[in-house]
Design a protein around this motif. Structure first.
Motif, PDB file in Angstrom:
ATOM      1  N   LYS A 184       0.782  -1.360  -0.006  1.00 37.21           N
ATOM      2  CA  LYS A 184      -0.084   0.130   0.101  1.00 37.21           C
ATOM      3  C   LYS A 184       1.065   1.138   0.128  1.00 37.21           C
ATOM      4  N   THR A 185       2.164   1.014   0.446  1.00 37.59           N
ATOM      5  CA  THR A 185       3.063   2.292   0.514  1.00 37.59           C
ATOM      6  C   THR A 185       3.784   2.316  -0.749  1.00 37.59           C
ATOM      7  N   SER A 235       3.459   0.944  -7.070  1.00 44.52           N
ATOM      8  CA  SER A 235       2.131   0.521  -6.790  1.00 44.52           C
ATOM      9  C   SER A 235       0.849   1.424  -6.758  1.00 44.52           C
ATOM     10  N   GLN A 236       1.236   2.648  -6.221  1.00 37.66           N
ATOM     11  CA  GLN A 236       0.208   3.632  -6.294  1.00 37.66           C
ATOM     12  C   GLN A 236       0.255   4.201  -7.658  1.00 37.66           C
ATOM     13  N   ASN A 281      -1.760   1.484 -10.028  1.00 35.35           N
ATOM     14  CA  ASN A 281      -3.095   1.262  -9.660  1.00 35.35           C
ATOM     15  C   ASN A 281      -3.924  -0.114 -10.180  1.00 35.35           C
TER      16      ASN A 281
END
Length: 147
Positions: free
Chosen positions: A124-125, A129-130, A133
């Motif tokens: 999540k961090t 990945s952010q 998405n």
């Protein structure tokens, strides 16, 4: 604020053209890529492709994110090994639909359950990945050795 730079030059049509890609750091320096290396070649001998570079960046970023979360929990890894498999759907408009991250680690004093939770939290961090998405799946999380 940090800014990172890369560049690419493409010559020709989509299927018969070729390109080179470079990074400001010089790690990539006129590295060849083409339509063939994007959709056909998995051996990487003819060059790279944007999706392969993204998968490598994601693996590196995720390993750093796991290291950060381990540190917050009081652990330091002797080694973290991450493999990222990016899925590129090619029916119609090409689209990245998933990234599977497989991580193994050698972390003194950690339990399997702690390691799995930390890896899940790190997903999540992770900055990549952010940015991506898609469906990010952390699979086969395991410690190589717990002391």
């Amino acid at each position: 604020m940090l800014k990172r730079r890369g560049s690419a030059v493409w010559k020709g049509g989509l299927q018969d053209g070729t390109g080179i890609i470079s990074s400001f750091s010089g790690v990539l320096n006129n590295t060849p890529y083409s339509f063939k290396t994007r959709l056909v070649s998995e051996d990487g001998k003819a060059g790279t492709n944007p999706e392969e570079l993204l998968a490598a960046a994601h693996a590196g970023c995720f390993g750093m994110a796991v290291s950060a979360v381990l540190g917050q929990a009081g652990f330091t890894a002797d080694e973290l090994s991450v493999n990222a498999t990016l899925t590129l759907e090619t029916d119609g408009v090409p689209k990245i639909t998933a990234v599977d991250l497989q991580i193994t680690g050698k972390v003194p004093g950690i339990s399997q359950e702690q390691f799995e939770k930390i890896a899940s939290d790190a997903s999540k961090t992770c900055i990549i990945s952010q940015a991506l998405n898609p469906n990010i799946n952390v699979t086969k999380v395991a410690t190589l050795e717990a002391y």
